[in-house]
Design a protein around this motif. Structure first.
Motif, PDB file in Angstrom:
ATOM      1  N   MET A  41       0.830  -1.206   0.000  1.00 32.84           N
ATOM      2  CA  MET A  41       0.000   0.000   0.000  1.00 32.84           C
ATOM      3  C   MET A  41       0.869   1.263   0.000  1.00 32.84           C
ATOM      4  O   MET A  41       0.606   2.211  -0.737  1.00 32.84           O
ATOM      5  CB  MET A  41      -0.927   0.005   1.229  1.00 32.84           C
ATOM      6  N   TYR A  42       1.918   1.265   0.834  1.00 35.45           N
ATOM      7  CA  TYR A  42       2.811   2.427   0.892  1.00 35.45           C
ATOM      8  C   TYR A  42       3.532   2.629  -0.444  1.00 35.45           C
ATOM      9  O   TYR A  42       3.627   3.749  -0.939  1.00 35.45           O
ATOM     10  CB  TYR A  42       3.830   2.286   2.029  1.00 35.45           C
ATOM     11  N   ARG A  43       4.016   1.540  -1.025  1.00 32.74           N
ATOM     12  CA  ARG A  43       4.729   1.653  -2.307  1.00 32.74           C
ATOM     13  C   ARG A  43       3.786   2.122  -3.412  1.00 32.74           C
ATOM     14  O   ARG A  43       4.190   2.867  -4.296  1.00 32.74           O
ATOM     15  CB  ARG A  43       5.405   0.332  -2.660  1.00 32.74           C
ATOM     16  N   LYS A  44       2.526   1.720  -3.351  1.00 31.50           N
ATOM     17  CA  LYS A  44       1.544   2.189  -4.334  1.00 31.50           C
ATOM     18  C   LYS A  44       1.298   3.688  -4.151  1.00 31.50           C
ATOM     19  O   LYS A  44       1.252   4.448  -5.114  1.00 31.50           O
ATOM     20  CB  LYS A  44       0.238   1.419  -4.194  1.00 31.50           C
ATOM     21  N   LEU A  45       1.172   4.108  -2.909  1.00 33.47           N
ATOM     22  CA  LEU A  45       0.933   5.521  -2.602  1.00 33.47           C
ATOM     23  C   LEU A  45       2.087   6.402  -3.073  1.00 33.47           C
ATOM     24  O   LEU A  45       1.873   7.490  -3.614  1.00 33.47           O
ATOM     25  CB  LEU A  45       0.721   5.693  -1.092  1.00 33.47           C
ATOM     26  N   THR A  46       3.313   5.928  -2.874  1.00 29.88           N
ATOM     27  CA  THR A  46       4.495   6.736  -3.189  1.00 29.88           C
ATOM     28  C   THR A  46       5.080   6.418  -4.562  1.00 29.88           C
ATOM     29  O   THR A  46       6.069   7.035  -4.962  1.00 29.88           O
ATOM     30  CB  THR A  46       5.582   6.520  -2.124  1.00 29.88           C
TER      31      THR A  46
ATOM     32  N   LEU B 260       8.386   2.050   8.052  1.00 29.06           N
ATOM     33  CA  LEU B 260       7.067   2.659   7.882  1.00 29.06           C
ATOM     34  C   LEU B 260       6.639   3.408   9.148  1.00 29.06           C
ATOM     35  O   LEU B 260       6.053   4.495   9.061  1.00 29.06           O
ATOM     36  CB  LEU B 260       6.033   1.600   7.498  1.00 29.06           C
ATOM     37  N   CYS B 261       6.939   2.855  10.315  1.00 26.43           N
ATOM     38  CA  CYS B 261       6.608   3.542  11.565  1.00 26.43           C
ATOM     39  C   CYS B 261       7.376   4.863  11.670  1.00 26.43           C
ATOM     40  O   CYS B 261       6.823   5.872  12.109  1.00 26.43           O
ATOM     41  CB  CYS B 261       6.925   2.658  12.772  1.00 26.43           C
TER      42      CYS B 261
ATOM     43  N   ILE C 297       5.147   6.894  14.057  1.00 18.99           N
ATOM     44  CA  ILE C 297       4.526   6.012  15.052  1.00 18.99           C
ATOM     45  C   ILE C 297       5.629   5.608  16.027  1.00 18.99           C
ATOM     46  O   ILE C 297       6.658   5.068  15.599  1.00 18.99           O
ATOM     47  CB  ILE C 297       3.874   4.785  14.373  1.00 18.99           C
ATOM     48  N   PRO C 298       5.454   5.907  17.305  1.00 23.86           N
ATOM     49  CA  PRO C 298       6.526   5.677  18.282  1.00 23.86           C
ATOM     50  C   PRO C 298       6.960   4.217  18.340  1.00 23.86           C
ATOM     51  O   PRO C 298       6.147   3.304  18.230  1.00 23.86           O
ATOM     52  CB  PRO C 298       5.912   6.108  19.618  1.00 23.86           C
ATOM     53  N   LYS C 299       8.266   4.057  18.567  1.00 24.67           N
ATOM     54  CA  LYS C 299       8.806   2.714  18.763  1.00 24.67           C
ATOM     55  C   LYS C 299       8.529   2.289  20.197  1.00 24.67           C
ATOM     56  O   LYS C 299       8.322   3.112  21.073  1.00 24.67           O
ATOM     57  CB  LYS C 299      10.315   2.709  18.498  1.00 24.67           C
TER      58      LYS C 299
ATOM     59  N   LEU D 154      -0.744   2.133  10.926  1.00 23.12           N
ATOM     60  CA  LEU D 154      -0.256   2.402   9.561  1.00 23.12           C
ATOM     61  C   LEU D 154      -1.357   2.166   8.533  1.00 23.12           C
ATOM     62  O   LEU D 154      -1.528   2.949   7.599  1.00 23.12           O
ATOM     63  CB  LEU D 154       0.955   1.514   9.255  1.00 23.12           C
ATOM     64  N   PHE D 155      -2.108   1.105   8.726  1.00 19.79           N
ATOM     65  CA  PHE D 155      -3.194   0.784   7.801  1.00 19.79           C
ATOM     66  C   PHE D 155      -4.207   1.924   7.742  1.00 19.79           C
ATOM     67  O   PHE D 155      -4.638   2.329   6.662  1.00 19.79           O
ATOM     68  CB  PHE D 155      -3.867  -0.523   8.210  1.00 19.79           C
TER      69      PHE D 155
END
Length: 198
Positions: free
Chosen positions: A146-151, A163-164, A169-171, A187-188
């Protein structure tokens, strides 16, 4: 050999039959999931823990969750791996067969979401095969794809940590399948809204 031939008159466990009937309806939720495994080979390795949350109406539903450590003592002993994490874990501990049945009942016909979800599904399918069940038939979405499609990036894969970091998004110091499933859920939701997925 043609695997479908051996399954023509196969008698499945009751929970699997119920799962198959649920698939006749349209999915009403997503389930974000993560597995912790003993390795990367579905034919030789096993699932050590499973974590999942339901996502309904653009929200992670914390009370609709699944979290279990699978009691894989025989595998660990045969491979000289410590079972310390099982003993120390505060998660629900279940034998593999019981955990898979409960997990299949939990997911129902949901669309499955994960990070490199094909691996999780293959590990689940290998475990289901040991129970004389079929393969998962749920639709699935991968947050890396999904991320690769978006970018519009096609020549690189992104780790869950990558991705975080990108989405701030905190570790966490804690590393568990449920923790990873929650991160995948966050993330989703971000990617889903940016891609216009309902």
């Amino acid at each position: 050999m043609l695997d479908w031939i051996k399954n023509i008159n196969k008698e499945y466990p009751e929970f699997w039959k119920e799962y198959l009937t649920k698939l006749e309806a349209k999915p009403t939720k997503y389930v974000v999931l993560s597995t912790e495994t003993s390795g990367l080979n579905p034919n030789k390795d096993v699932i050590l823990s499973l974590g999942a949350f339901s996502v309904i109406d653009d929200s992670i539903v914390i009370k609709e969750n699944f979290e279990a450590v699978l009691l894989q003592y025989k595998f660990l002993e045969e491979h000289g791996i410590s079972n310390e994490f099982i003993i120390e874990s505060k998660m629900n501990k279940m034998p593999e067969a019981e955990a898979l049945e409960a997990f299949i009942n939990f997911i129902g016909n949901a669309v499955l979401v994960g990070h490199h979800i094909n691996f999780d599904i293959e590990m689940l399918n290998a475990a289901l095969e040991r129970l004389d069940c079929g393969r998962l038939k749920n639709e699935a979405l991968d947050i890396d794809v999904m991320y690769r499609k978006l970018t519009d990036i096609n020549d690189k894969q992104f780790s869950l940590n990558d991705l975080c970091e990108i989405y701030k998004i905190p570790k966490s110091d804690r590393n568990s399948s449920a923790e990873d499933a929650y991160k995948i859920g966050l993330l989703f939701l971000k990617l889903k809204s940016r891609l216009g997925i309902r």
